[in-house]
Design a protein around this motif. Structure first.
Motif, PDB file in Angstrom:
ATOM      1  N   GLN A  31      19.864 140.860 113.678  1.00  0.00           N
ATOM      2  CA  GLN A  31      18.439 140.484 113.666  1.00  0.00           C
ATOM      3  C   GLN A  31      18.108 139.496 114.778  1.00  0.00           C
ATOM      4  O   GLN A  31      17.097 139.633 115.460  1.00  0.00           O
ATOM      5  CB  GLN A  31      18.067 139.852 112.315  1.00  0.00           C
ATOM      6  CG  GLN A  31      18.041 140.837 111.153  1.00  0.00           C
ATOM      7  CD  GLN A  31      18.009 140.090 109.831  1.00  0.00           C
ATOM      8  OE1 GLN A  31      19.055 139.778 109.257  1.00  0.00           O
ATOM      9  NE2 GLN A  31      16.816 139.772 109.348  1.00  0.00           N
ATOM     10  N   THR A  32      18.971 138.492 114.936  1.00  0.00           N
ATOM     11  CA  THR A  32      18.748 137.512 116.003  1.00  0.00           C
ATOM     12  C   THR A  32      18.884 138.163 117.374  1.00  0.00           C
ATOM     13  O   THR A  32      18.117 137.862 118.295  1.00  0.00           O
ATOM     14  CB  THR A  32      19.732 136.335 115.844  1.00  0.00           C
ATOM     15  OG1 THR A  32      19.392 135.620 114.641  1.00  0.00           O
ATOM     16  CG2 THR A  32      19.660 135.368 117.016  1.00  0.00           C
TER      17      THR A  32
ATOM     18  N   ASP B 157      18.121 141.193 118.092  1.00  0.00           N
ATOM     19  CA  ASP B 157      16.856 141.921 118.315  1.00  0.00           C
ATOM     20  C   ASP B 157      15.765 140.979 118.836  1.00  0.00           C
ATOM     21  O   ASP B 157      15.035 141.321 119.764  1.00  0.00           O
ATOM     22  CB  ASP B 157      16.380 142.579 117.015  1.00  0.00           C
ATOM     23  CG  ASP B 157      17.176 143.846 116.693  1.00  0.00           C
ATOM     24  OD1 ASP B 157      17.888 144.353 117.585  1.00  0.00           O
ATOM     25  OD2 ASP B 157      17.089 144.323 115.544  1.00  0.00           O
ATOM     26  N   VAL B 158      15.667 139.796 118.237  1.00  0.00           N
ATOM     27  CA  VAL B 158      14.661 138.826 118.677  1.00  0.00           C
ATOM     28  C   VAL B 158      14.926 138.396 120.131  1.00  0.00           C
ATOM     29  O   VAL B 158      14.013 138.373 120.960  1.00  0.00           O
ATOM     30  CB  VAL B 158      14.651 137.585 117.755  1.00  0.00           C
ATOM     31  CG1 VAL B 158      13.884 136.428 118.395  1.00  0.00           C
ATOM     32  CG2 VAL B 158      14.048 137.940 116.400  1.00  0.00           C
TER      33      VAL B 158
ATOM     34  N   LEU C 251      14.050 141.188 122.555  1.00  0.00           N
ATOM     35  CA  LEU C 251      12.594 141.266 122.736  1.00  0.00           C
ATOM     36  C   LEU C 251      12.091 140.174 123.675  1.00  0.00           C
ATOM     37  O   LEU C 251      11.271 140.430 124.558  1.00  0.00           O
ATOM     38  CB  LEU C 251      11.898 141.041 121.395  1.00  0.00           C
ATOM     39  CG  LEU C 251      11.562 142.238 120.539  1.00  0.00           C
ATOM     40  CD1 LEU C 251      10.801 141.751 119.319  1.00  0.00           C
ATOM     41  CD2 LEU C 251      10.744 143.253 121.319  1.00  0.00           C
TER      42      LEU C 251
ATOM     43  N   GLU D 237      10.346 140.811 127.217  1.00  0.00           N
ATOM     44  CA  GLU D 237       8.994 140.307 127.444  1.00  0.00           C
ATOM     45  C   GLU D 237       8.950 139.441 128.712  1.00  0.00           C
ATOM     46  O   GLU D 237       8.077 139.615 129.564  1.00  0.00           O
ATOM     47  CB  GLU D 237       8.536 139.487 126.233  1.00  0.00           C
ATOM     48  CG  GLU D 237       7.148 138.874 126.369  1.00  0.00           C
ATOM     49  CD  GLU D 237       6.034 139.923 126.446  1.00  0.00           C
ATOM     50  OE1 GLU D 237       6.239 141.049 125.937  1.00  0.00           O
ATOM     51  OE2 GLU D 237       4.971 139.621 127.037  1.00  0.00           O
TER      52      GLU D 237
ATOM     53  N   LEU E  94      12.551 136.476 110.313  1.00  0.00           N
ATOM     54  CA  LEU E  94      13.919 136.853 109.909  1.00  0.00           C
ATOM     55  C   LEU E  94      14.252 136.227 108.564  1.00  0.00           C
ATOM     56  O   LEU E  94      13.735 135.178 108.215  1.00  0.00           O
ATOM     57  CB  LEU E  94      14.948 136.374 110.940  1.00  0.00           C
ATOM     58  CG  LEU E  94      14.803 136.818 112.387  1.00  0.00           C
ATOM     59  CD1 LEU E  94      16.127 136.648 113.108  1.00  0.00           C
ATOM     60  CD2 LEU E  94      14.325 138.243 112.495  1.00  0.00           C
ATOM     61  N   ASP E  95      15.164 136.874 107.843  1.00  0.00           N
ATOM     62  CA  ASP E  95      15.445 136.333 106.515  1.00  0.00           C
ATOM     63  C   ASP E  95      16.184 135.002 106.642  1.00  0.00           C
ATOM     64  O   ASP E  95      17.038 134.810 107.505  1.00  0.00           O
ATOM     65  CB  ASP E  95      16.188 137.354 105.657  1.00  0.00           C
ATOM     66  CG  ASP E  95      17.672 137.286 105.828  1.00  0.00           C
ATOM     67  OD1 ASP E  95      18.319 136.495 105.120  1.00  0.00           O
ATOM     68  OD2 ASP E  95      18.180 138.011 106.693  1.00  0.00           O
TER      69      ASP E  95
ATOM     70  N   PHE F 225       9.775 134.684 113.666  1.00  0.00           N
ATOM     71  CA  PHE F 225       9.769 136.157 113.722  1.00  0.00           C
ATOM     72  C   PHE F 225       9.918 136.775 112.338  1.00  0.00           C
ATOM     73  O   PHE F 225       9.977 137.994 112.207  1.00  0.00           O
ATOM     74  CB  PHE F 225      10.888 136.654 114.636  1.00  0.00           C
ATOM     75  CG  PHE F 225      10.588 136.473 116.092  1.00  0.00           C
ATOM     76  CD1 PHE F 225       9.953 137.477 116.812  1.00  0.00           C
ATOM     77  CD2 PHE F 225      10.911 135.299 116.742  1.00  0.00           C
ATOM     78  CE1 PHE F 225       9.652 137.320 118.157  1.00  0.00           C
ATOM     79  CE2 PHE F 225      10.606 135.121 118.090  1.00  0.00           C
ATOM     80  CZ  PHE F 225       9.975 136.135 118.788  1.00  0.00           C
TER      81      PHE F 225
ATOM     82  N   LEU G 203       5.032 140.767 119.744  1.00  0.00           N
ATOM     83  CA  LEU G 203       6.492 140.803 119.618  1.00  0.00           C
ATOM     84  C   LEU G 203       6.927 141.180 118.203  1.00  0.00           C
ATOM     85  O   LEU G 203       7.892 141.928 118.016  1.00  0.00           O
ATOM     86  CB  LEU G 203       7.091 139.448 120.019  1.00  0.00           C
ATOM     87  CG  LEU G 203       6.961 139.076 121.505  1.00  0.00           C
ATOM     88  CD1 LEU G 203       7.498 137.672 121.768  1.00  0.00           C
ATOM     89  CD2 LEU G 203       7.669 140.091 122.407  1.00  0.00           C
TER      90      LEU G 203
ATOM     91  N   LEU H 233       9.255 144.183 117.031  1.00  0.00           N
ATOM     92  CA  LEU H 233      10.445 143.927 116.211  1.00  0.00           C
ATOM     93  C   LEU H 233      10.455 144.840 114.982  1.00  0.00           C
ATOM     94  O   LEU H 233      11.501 145.402 114.617  1.00  0.00           O
ATOM     95  CB  LEU H 233      10.458 142.458 115.776  1.00  0.00           C
ATOM     96  CG  LEU H 233      11.719 141.960 115.081  1.00  0.00           C
ATOM     97  CD1 LEU H 233      12.927 142.016 116.009  1.00  0.00           C
ATOM     98  CD2 LEU H 233      11.541 140.538 114.558  1.00  0.00           C
TER      99      LEU H 233
ATOM    100  N   LEU I 177      13.555 131.359 115.356  1.00  0.00           N
ATOM    101  CA  LEU I 177      13.945 132.594 114.661  1.00  0.00           C
ATOM    102  C   LEU I 177      13.081 132.846 113.426  1.00  0.00           C
ATOM    103  O   LEU I 177      12.666 133.987 113.165  1.00  0.00           O
ATOM    104  CB  LEU I 177      15.424 132.543 114.278  1.00  0.00           C
ATOM    105  CG  LEU I 177      16.395 132.524 115.461  1.00  0.00           C
ATOM    106  CD1 LEU I 177      17.828 132.349 114.977  1.00  0.00           C
ATOM    107  CD2 LEU I 177      16.268 133.788 116.315  1.00  0.00           C
TER     108      LEU I 177
ATOM    109  N   LEU J 164       5.510 130.467 121.538  1.00  0.00           N
ATOM    110  CA  LEU J 164       5.284 131.453 120.476  1.00  0.00           C
ATOM    111  C   LEU J 164       4.462 130.850 119.338  1.00  0.00           C
ATOM    112  O   LEU J 164       3.622 131.535 118.749  1.00  0.00           O
ATOM    113  CB  LEU J 164       6.619 131.976 119.956  1.00  0.00           C
ATOM    114  CG  LEU J 164       7.393 132.829 120.978  1.00  0.00           C
ATOM    115  CD1 LEU J 164       8.827 133.036 120.533  1.00  0.00           C
ATOM    116  CD2 LEU J 164       6.701 134.168 121.201  1.00  0.00           C
TER     117      LEU J 164
END
Ligand SMILES: [Mn+2]
Ligand SMILES: [Mn+2]
Lengths: 149, 149
Positions: B119-120, B122-123, B126, B130, A100-101, A98, A141, A145, A95, A131
């Motif tokens: 957010q997770t 969304d990842v 994706l 993909e 993410l916070d 990507f 990706l 996003l 995670l 990845l």
């Protein structure tokens, strides 16, 4: 339908067996030993709660507690602790890759890590490795996003 | 450290608010209405448990229950139900795409789905898209996965 799998975890505010074993594992890796005060600090609970839980973990065969040597993981306790720590790491790297916070990643990981079979962990590990090693795919990706938010 | 996020879920054996709303959402999509008997069957609990929970969901503003019309989702209840159902779908398609056995996928998904932020999600969406659209990558990853077991 909710799964009926037996879990060593509660998610109802108080950290459960898996969280304790993960934390003890991490402390032993980092410092060579796990003290009650450090476990309490890392889990955000009182030292009395830790002492209670350690007695329970001792009774269930996950740790051996000796007053002056601290908490030692049994083979079974070590296996569970290392397993959760590994799930934590893989989910976090996947995670965080990507962008993410960190707070969101941490919260999701702390919940998800208790519900991941060996098979699912293998899939997530593969995805993380792919990845981390495939900058073209990662860029693609991440661009998608960014378009979602 | 375990996350302190407030959750509408328990994982302690009895299905929690999120599972009920997911199930009611699914029944309404599939059949146009959600009957107590169907909710009970899908969640593997008694009709009395369902009736109790529906009164709670009604009091908390997630559903409106009318004896002869059945259970209707409020806007808030519909949002939560659809959101969990979406997390369930994305996780399931992502893992099932790797050929994991359906029972394991189901158990992992039922646990993980309650711990996934927007957010997770969304990842994961994706990644699912993909992999579903990239046969070359999927073949490569499945070959690696087979090598792990
Ligand atoms: Mn963790
Ligand atoms: Mn579900």
């Amino acid at each position: 339908m909710p799964a009926k799998r037996k879990e060593h975890t509660s998610h109802l505010g108080s950290p459960a067996i898996e969280d304790y074993l993960e934390q003890i594992h991490n402390l032993i890796i980092a410092k060579g030993y796990a003290r009650v005060v450090d476990i309490a600090k890392n889990l955000g609970v009182s030292q009395a709660s830790v002492t209670n839980m350690i007695q329970k973990l001792d009774a269930e065969g996950f740790v051996v507690y000796e007053r002056y040597r601290g908490v030692i993981l049994t083979e079974e306790g070590g296996k569970v602790g290392a397993d959760i720590a590994r799930r934590h790491e893989v989910l976090t790297r996947l995670l965080a890759g990507f962008g993410l916070d960190p707070k969101t990643v941490h919260e999701d990981v702390e919940g998800m890590e208790h519900h991941i079979s060996r098979q699912t962990l293998d899939v997530l590990t593969l995805l993380m490795e792919e990845l981390e090693g495939n900058a073209v795919l990662m860029r693609k990706l991440k661009r998608k996003l960014a378009g979602l938010s």
